[in-house]
Scaffold this motif. Sequence first.
Motif, PDB file in Angstrom:
ATOM      1  N   ALA A 121       5.699 -16.170   2.577  1.00  0.00           N
ATOM      2  CA  ALA A 121       6.244 -17.484   2.655  1.00  0.00           C
ATOM      3  C   ALA A 121       5.724 -19.013   3.323  1.00  0.00           C
ATOM      4  N   ILE A 122       4.535 -18.755   4.589  1.00  0.00           N
ATOM      5  CA  ILE A 122       3.167 -19.376   5.507  1.00  0.00           C
ATOM      6  C   ILE A 122       2.936 -20.354   3.942  1.00  0.00           C
ATOM      7  N   GLU A 123       2.212 -19.443   3.705  1.00  0.00           N
ATOM      8  CA  GLU A 123       1.248 -19.724   2.093  1.00  0.00           C
ATOM      9  C   GLU A 123       2.214 -20.266   1.375  1.00  0.00           C
ATOM     10  N   THR A 124       2.793 -20.583   1.486  1.00  0.00           N
ATOM     11  CA  THR A 124       3.755 -20.856   0.421  1.00  0.00           C
ATOM     12  C   THR A 124       4.451 -22.372   0.863  1.00  0.00           C
ATOM     13  N   LEU A 125       4.702 -21.799   2.330  1.00  0.00           N
ATOM     14  CA  LEU A 125       5.238 -23.383   2.652  1.00  0.00           C
ATOM     15  C   LEU A 125       4.251 -24.232   2.708  1.00  0.00           C
ATOM     16  N   LEU A 126       2.787 -23.512   2.920  1.00  0.00           N
ATOM     17  CA  LEU A 126       1.711 -24.879   3.147  1.00  0.00           C
ATOM     18  C   LEU A 126       1.118 -25.460   1.916  1.00  0.00           C
ATOM     19  N   SER A 127       1.628 -24.498   1.173  1.00  0.00           N
ATOM     20  CA  SER A 127       1.467 -25.079  -0.059  1.00  0.00           C
ATOM     21  C   SER A 127       2.325 -26.785  -0.616  1.00  0.00           C
TER      22      SER A 127
ATOM     23  N   THR B 176       2.093 -28.322  12.399  1.00  0.00           N
ATOM     24  CA  THR B 176       1.762 -27.130  13.362  1.00  0.00           C
ATOM     25  C   THR B 176       3.167 -26.827  13.648  1.00  0.00           C
ATOM     26  N   TYR B 177       4.128 -27.945  13.961  1.00  0.00           N
ATOM     27  CA  TYR B 177       4.934 -28.134  15.904  1.00  0.00           C
ATOM     28  C   TYR B 177       6.087 -27.415  14.377  1.00  0.00           C
ATOM     29  N   HIS B 178       6.560 -27.424  12.754  1.00  0.00           N
ATOM     30  CA  HIS B 178       7.321 -27.267  12.672  1.00  0.00           C
ATOM     31  C   HIS B 178       7.277 -25.137  12.038  1.00  0.00           C
ATOM     32  N   ILE B 179       5.917 -24.870  12.134  1.00  0.00           N
ATOM     33  CA  ILE B 179       5.620 -23.361  11.511  1.00  0.00           C
ATOM     34  C   ILE B 179       5.831 -22.979  12.934  1.00  0.00           C
ATOM     35  N   ARG B 180       5.229 -23.028  13.580  1.00  0.00           N
ATOM     36  CA  ARG B 180       5.245 -22.562  15.305  1.00  0.00           C
ATOM     37  C   ARG B 180       6.510 -22.744  16.287  1.00  0.00           C
TER      38      ARG B 180
ATOM     39  N   ALA C 223       7.908 -18.900  13.372  1.00  0.00           N
ATOM     40  CA  ALA C 223       7.280 -18.443  13.534  1.00  0.00           C
ATOM     41  C   ALA C 223       7.677 -17.386  14.311  1.00  0.00           C
ATOM     42  N   SER C 224       7.914 -16.301  14.072  1.00  0.00           N
ATOM     43  CA  SER C 224       7.827 -14.577  15.346  1.00  0.00           C
ATOM     44  C   SER C 224       6.450 -14.174  15.153  1.00  0.00           C
ATOM     45  N   THR C 225       6.372 -13.503  16.089  1.00  0.00           N
ATOM     46  CA  THR C 225       4.670 -13.071  16.756  1.00  0.00           C
ATOM     47  C   THR C 225       4.052 -12.650  15.333  1.00  0.00           C
ATOM     48  N   LYS C 226       4.665 -12.130  14.349  1.00  0.00           N
ATOM     49  CA  LYS C 226       3.723 -11.544  13.131  1.00  0.00           C
ATOM     50  C   LYS C 226       3.202 -12.707  12.507  1.00  0.00           C
ATOM     51  N   GLY C 227       3.920 -14.012  12.683  1.00  0.00           N
ATOM     52  CA  GLY C 227       4.083 -15.358  11.807  1.00  0.00           C
ATOM     53  C   GLY C 227       2.914 -15.918  11.722  1.00  0.00           C
ATOM     54  N   LEU C 228       3.209 -16.149  13.641  1.00  0.00           N
ATOM     55  CA  LEU C 228       2.504 -16.946  14.751  1.00  0.00           C
ATOM     56  C   LEU C 228       0.525 -16.172  13.702  1.00  0.00           C
ATOM     57  N   GLU C 229       0.493 -15.088  13.756  1.00  0.00           N
ATOM     58  CA  GLU C 229      -0.363 -14.321  13.855  1.00  0.00           C
ATOM     59  C   GLU C 229      -0.705 -14.683  12.347  1.00  0.00           C
ATOM     60  N   VAL C 230      -0.116 -14.549  11.987  1.00  0.00           N
ATOM     61  CA  VAL C 230      -0.888 -15.117   9.787  1.00  0.00           C
ATOM     62  C   VAL C 230      -0.713 -16.433   9.731  1.00  0.00           C
ATOM     63  N   PHE C 231      -0.296 -17.596  10.705  1.00  0.00           N
ATOM     64  CA  PHE C 231      -0.819 -18.440  10.073  1.00  0.00           C
ATOM     65  C   PHE C 231      -1.806 -19.081  11.142  1.00  0.00           C
ATOM     66  N   GLU C 232      -1.972 -18.743  12.756  1.00  0.00           N
ATOM     67  CA  GLU C 232      -3.397 -18.766  13.062  1.00  0.00           C
ATOM     68  C   GLU C 232      -4.162 -18.592  11.901  1.00  0.00           C
ATOM     69  N   LYS C 233      -4.577 -17.370  11.670  1.00  0.00           N
ATOM     70  CA  LYS C 233      -5.186 -16.554  10.194  1.00  0.00           C
ATOM     71  C   LYS C 233      -5.615 -17.315   9.331  1.00  0.00           C
ATOM     72  N   ILE C 234      -4.395 -17.770   8.239  1.00  0.00           N
ATOM     73  CA  ILE C 234      -4.739 -18.868   7.124  1.00  0.00           C
ATOM     74  C   ILE C 234      -4.877 -19.845   8.034  1.00  0.00           C
ATOM     75  N   SER C 235      -4.639 -20.421   8.929  1.00  0.00           N
ATOM     76  CA  SER C 235      -4.887 -22.157   8.977  1.00  0.00           C
ATOM     77  C   SER C 235      -6.984 -22.309   9.763  1.00  0.00           C
ATOM     78  N   LYS C 236      -7.283 -21.368   9.605  1.00  0.00           N
ATOM     79  CA  LYS C 236      -8.622 -21.364  10.161  1.00  0.00           C
ATOM     80  C   LYS C 236      -9.743 -21.734   8.834  1.00  0.00           C
ATOM     81  N   ASN C 237      -8.406 -22.015   7.283  1.00  0.00           N
ATOM     82  CA  ASN C 237      -9.073 -21.691   6.113  1.00  0.00           C
ATOM     83  C   ASN C 237      -8.866 -23.051   5.925  1.00  0.00           C
ATOM     84  N   HIS C 238      -7.874 -23.128   6.340  1.00  0.00           N
ATOM     85  CA  HIS C 238      -6.440 -24.227   4.928  1.00  0.00           C
ATOM     86  C   HIS C 238      -7.172 -25.209   5.121  1.00  0.00           C
TER      87      HIS C 238
END
Length: 206
Positions: free
Chosen positions: A76-82, A180-184, A187-202
Amino acid sequence: MDEKTFALLEKVSALYNKYGIRSVTMDDLATQLGISKKTLYEHFEDKNDLVKQTLTHQMRKTDCEFKEMALHKQNAIETLLSISDIIARNMSEMNPSLTFDLMKYYPDCWELLLEFKRERVFNSVKANLVSGIKEGLYRKDFDPDVIAHLYVSRMRGGMDTESFPNIQQNFSAFFKELITYHIRGIASTKGLEVFEKISKNHKLFQ
């Protein structure tokens, strides 16, 4: 739509995005397109018809991008960024005066654009929110309808040059903060971890 009309709408879209609508006359368009004014009127009844067809053309292209994106297997986070990639590109390419011109001089076209945002963008974001909750990436304690409406209104607000006078010069930074404001916020705790990982290379966060 025939190929020639498609090509003309592509070029007109680029000109309107760059200069706005009001400042570009039919004579200007004929000159820039390298055709006679008579040929231009063979494809479009008048400027109102041209503006409407151009806007419809842009919305159709965006809709195709949304449909293409939906075919990809992403969380879902990857899709939202797309989704946000598509919107960010469209907004960054658009002269702020284009929005003003539509609102003041082409209200029917403005309503078409608002309807597209209300329906297509809203539905895509809402579907993403529902998927994110199921995947455990988003919290369960919010109303998807409300958050989807907020997302759409924030995107619309990003074209408000009175509130954000330097938006075009700093658009990337503005959009990065908005997403960033929207996702944070959702996002759940799990979602924040996924977002931090994805955002480093997006690319939105580079």
